[in-house]
Scaffold this motif. Structure first.
Motif, mmCIF file in Angstrom:
data_model
loop_
_atom_site.group_PDB
_atom_site.id
_atom_site.type_symbol
_atom_site.label_atom_id
_atom_site.label_comp_id
_atom_site.label_asym_id
_atom_site.label_seq_id
_atom_site.Cartn_x
_atom_site.Cartn_y
_atom_site.Cartn_z
ATOM 1 N N ASP A 9 46.707 99.251 -1.391
ATOM 2 C CA ASP A 9 45.215 99.242 -1.267
ATOM 3 C C ASP A 9 44.747 97.900 -1.419
ATOM 4 O O ASP A 9 43.620 97.582 -1.507
ATOM 5 C CB ASP A 9 44.637 100.155 -2.411
ATOM 6 C CG ASP A 9 44.558 99.794 -3.803
ATOM 7 O OD1 ASP A 9 45.434 98.754 -3.914
ATOM 8 O OD2 ASP A 9 44.111 100.130 -4.648
ATOM 9 N N GLY A 10 45.629 96.874 -1.538
ATOM 10 C CA GLY A 10 45.233 95.245 -1.409
ATOM 11 C C GLY A 10 45.170 94.958 -2.794
ATOM 12 O O GLY A 10 44.920 93.621 -2.809
ATOM 13 N N CYS A 11 45.206 95.665 -3.940
ATOM 14 C CA CYS A 11 45.127 95.111 -5.258
ATOM 15 C C CYS A 11 46.032 93.981 -5.711
ATOM 16 O O CYS A 11 47.547 94.226 -5.240
ATOM 17 C CB CYS A 11 44.971 96.163 -6.477
ATOM 18 S SG CYS A 11 44.734 95.596 -7.800
ATOM 19 N N ARG A 12 45.969 92.869 -6.219
ATOM 20 C CA ARG A 12 47.082 91.868 -6.366
ATOM 21 C C ARG A 12 47.343 92.283 -7.740
ATOM 22 O O ARG A 12 46.813 92.398 -8.834
ATOM 23 C CB ARG A 12 46.426 90.505 -6.453
ATOM 24 C CG ARG A 12 47.383 89.426 -6.747
ATOM 25 C CD ARG A 12 46.602 87.864 -6.843
ATOM 26 N NE ARG A 12 45.500 87.984 -7.738
ATOM 27 C CZ ARG A 12 45.869 88.109 -8.877
ATOM 28 N NH1 ARG A 12 46.740 87.910 -9.703
ATOM 29 N NH2 ARG A 12 44.606 87.960 -9.941
ATOM 30 N N LEU A 13 48.699 92.148 -8.028
ATOM 31 C CA LEU A 13 49.627 92.565 -9.149
ATOM 32 C C LEU A 13 50.416 91.195 -9.429
ATOM 33 O O LEU A 13 51.111 90.543 -8.749
ATOM 34 C CB LEU A 13 50.421 93.719 -9.111
ATOM 35 C CG LEU A 13 49.931 95.108 -8.448
ATOM 36 C CD1 LEU A 13 50.757 96.022 -8.427
ATOM 37 C CD2 LEU A 13 48.858 95.454 -9.485
ATOM 38 N N ARG A 63 41.631 92.838 -11.679
ATOM 39 C CA ARG A 63 41.030 93.708 -12.415
ATOM 40 C C ARG A 63 39.997 94.552 -11.613
ATOM 41 O O ARG A 63 39.034 94.363 -11.251
ATOM 42 C CB ARG A 63 40.168 92.990 -13.495
ATOM 43 C CG ARG A 63 39.438 94.096 -14.593
ATOM 44 C CD ARG A 63 39.047 93.586 -15.730
ATOM 45 N NE ARG A 63 40.188 93.138 -16.626
ATOM 46 C CZ ARG A 63 39.923 93.627 -17.873
ATOM 47 N NH1 ARG A 63 39.025 94.360 -18.485
ATOM 48 N NH2 ARG A 63 41.101 93.076 -18.748
ATOM 49 N N CYS A 64 40.934 95.564 -10.961
ATOM 50 C CA CYS A 64 40.259 96.353 -10.122
ATOM 51 C C CYS A 64 40.783 97.866 -9.972
ATOM 52 O O CYS A 64 41.972 98.038 -10.270
ATOM 53 C CB CYS A 64 40.287 95.990 -8.522
ATOM 54 S SG CYS A 64 41.857 95.843 -7.901
ATOM 55 N N GLY A 65 39.879 99.035 -9.865
ATOM 56 C CA GLY A 65 40.541 100.302 -10.027
ATOM 57 C C GLY A 65 40.802 100.601 -8.897
ATOM 58 O O GLY A 65 41.049 99.891 -7.707
ATOM 59 N N PRO A 66 41.323 101.987 -8.262
ATOM 60 C CA PRO A 66 41.157 103.227 -9.649
ATOM 61 C C PRO A 66 42.273 102.956 -10.633
ATOM 62 O O PRO A 66 43.402 102.417 -10.151
ATOM 63 C CB PRO A 66 41.081 104.464 -8.883
ATOM 64 C CG PRO A 66 41.879 104.155 -7.500
ATOM 65 C CD PRO A 66 41.718 102.548 -7.162
ATOM 66 N N TYR A 67 41.967 103.532 -11.627
ATOM 67 C CA TYR A 67 42.982 103.627 -12.524
ATOM 68 C C TYR A 67 43.495 105.165 -12.894
ATOM 69 O O TYR A 67 42.659 105.895 -13.330
ATOM 70 C CB TYR A 67 42.440 103.252 -14.211
ATOM 71 C CG TYR A 67 41.865 101.786 -13.986
ATOM 72 C CD1 TYR A 67 42.677 100.488 -13.452
ATOM 73 C CD2 TYR A 67 40.436 101.544 -14.201
ATOM 74 C CE1 TYR A 67 42.111 99.502 -13.459
ATOM 75 C CE2 TYR A 67 39.986 100.379 -14.260
ATOM 76 C CZ TYR A 67 40.792 99.054 -13.801
ATOM 77 O OH TYR A 67 40.338 97.779 -13.601
ATOM 78 N N SER A 68 44.683 105.370 -12.570
ATOM 79 C CA SER A 68 45.350 106.788 -12.622
ATOM 80 C C SER A 68 46.661 106.539 -12.738
ATOM 81 O O SER A 68 47.261 105.630 -12.436
ATOM 82 C CB SER A 68 44.792 107.381 -11.305
ATOM 83 O OG SER A 68 45.389 107.068 -10.127
ATOM 84 N N VAL A 69 47.346 107.690 -13.075
ATOM 85 C CA VAL A 69 48.929 107.819 -13.142
ATOM 86 C C VAL A 69 49.198 107.561 -11.578
ATOM 87 O O VAL A 69 50.211 106.830 -11.562
ATOM 88 C CB VAL A 69 49.195 109.093 -13.664
ATOM 89 C CG1 VAL A 69 50.825 109.329 -13.616
ATOM 90 C CG2 VAL A 69 48.867 109.309 -14.940
#
Length: 296
Positions: A9-13, A63-69
């Motif tokens: 989804d594009g979130c940088r890790l 620091r972006c969601g969503p936060y889920s398993v």
């Protein structure tokens, strides 16, 4: 070497790779914390290519969601893909142990070995938790009053770090060194993501109730090593049902170690994990152990 990882989804890790050989990806605990595996990476650098990462919204990751398993599993797979491997060994600690287990259940063809360190099992009732709360207060001793005072109010960033150091100090068996170990964990201080922690913890509780993890674990055809510290304030019997369900499993319990056994039993931990990863002649139905083991 730092790796640039983008989730689907594009979130940088944030991720980092050191050493050579087959990859061992480390999954830190929390949820809401960041990678604290400096010692483990150094300890195992001659055994595997160590890949570390900060989970979504935590530490050096965006620091972006969503936060889920499910999101955490997908992010871990993005780390695998960026590491350019079809299969990886996984080492997860605490919440990270659950994440690694869930990933292996979801993608067994992408996992070669699973190392489950200081997890809390698959009990749908989470019967271990009241014992943890009691043991935490007992282990804090004369630090309990300050911890309770900080727990009861809105904290400044400095107070939040102090609170975390106090709480983490209870995770070590050696009381004389506990604060020093906890201070090291909190340095550098990257700030706890409480939104992540609350969302993922709530989902884990629900999925343990809604899913038959015993059945799923019985079908997990990969070698698993469970490593416990006997002095962990989370009672180790919480992991028994997981241990009984896995078809190819070994368990080692380290006396005199708490929740981070590589800190208090560095050499033993390194030897146990290195041997497990190097053993390519594994067979199902190996001898199982519940009692604390002498790894020497």
């Amino acid at each position: 070497m730092d790796l640039q990882v983008r989730a689907d989804d594009g979130c940088r890790l944030w991720a980092n790779s050191t050493g050579d050989g087959d990859p061992l990806v480390l999954c830190h605990g929390g949820p809401g914390l960041w990678d604290y595996f400096d010692d483990v990476a150094e300890l195992l650098r001659g055994t595997a290519r160590i890949v570390r990462w900060d989970q979504r919204g935590c530490g050096r990751s965006e620091r972006c969601g969503p936060y889920s398993v499910a999101r955490s599993i997908a992010d871990l797979d993005a780390v695998r893909e960026r590491s350019s491997v079809a299969r990886m060994a996984l080492l997860g600690h605490s919440w990270g142990a659950h994440l690694a287990l869930r990933y292996a259940i979801e993608h067994p063809d992408r996992v070669s070995h699973l190392i489950y360190v200081s997890g809390t099992g698959i009990d749908p009732e989470r019967g271990w938790h009241p014992h943890y709360e009691r043991n935490l207060r007992l282990r804090l001793g004369n630090r309990l009053g300050r911890w309770e005072a900080l727990s009861a109010r809105t904290r400044t960033p400095a107070e939040d770090r102090e609170w975390a150091v106090l709480q983490w100090s209870a995770d070590f068996a050696d009381g004389s060194a506990a604060l020093r170990h906890a201070e090291r964990m909190a340095t550098p201080w990257l700030g706890i993501n409480y939104d992540c922690s609350q969302a993922v913890n709530a989902e884990v509780k629900q999925e343990l109730r809604d899913n038959d993890f015993v059945l799923q674990c019985r079908g997990l055809d990969i070698p698993v090593l469970i490593v416990d510290g006997v002095e962990d304030i989370r009672p180790r019997w919480a992991v028994d049902s997981l241990y009984e369900a896995l078809p190819d499993v070994e368990r080692v319990s380290l006396a005199g170690a708490g929740h981070l056994p590589w800190v208090e039993h560095r050499d033993d931990f390194g030897r146990i994990v290195s041997r497990f990863l190097a053993d390519n002649r594994r067979a199902t139905g190996r001898q199982r152990r519940h009692e604390p083991a002498d790894p020497g």
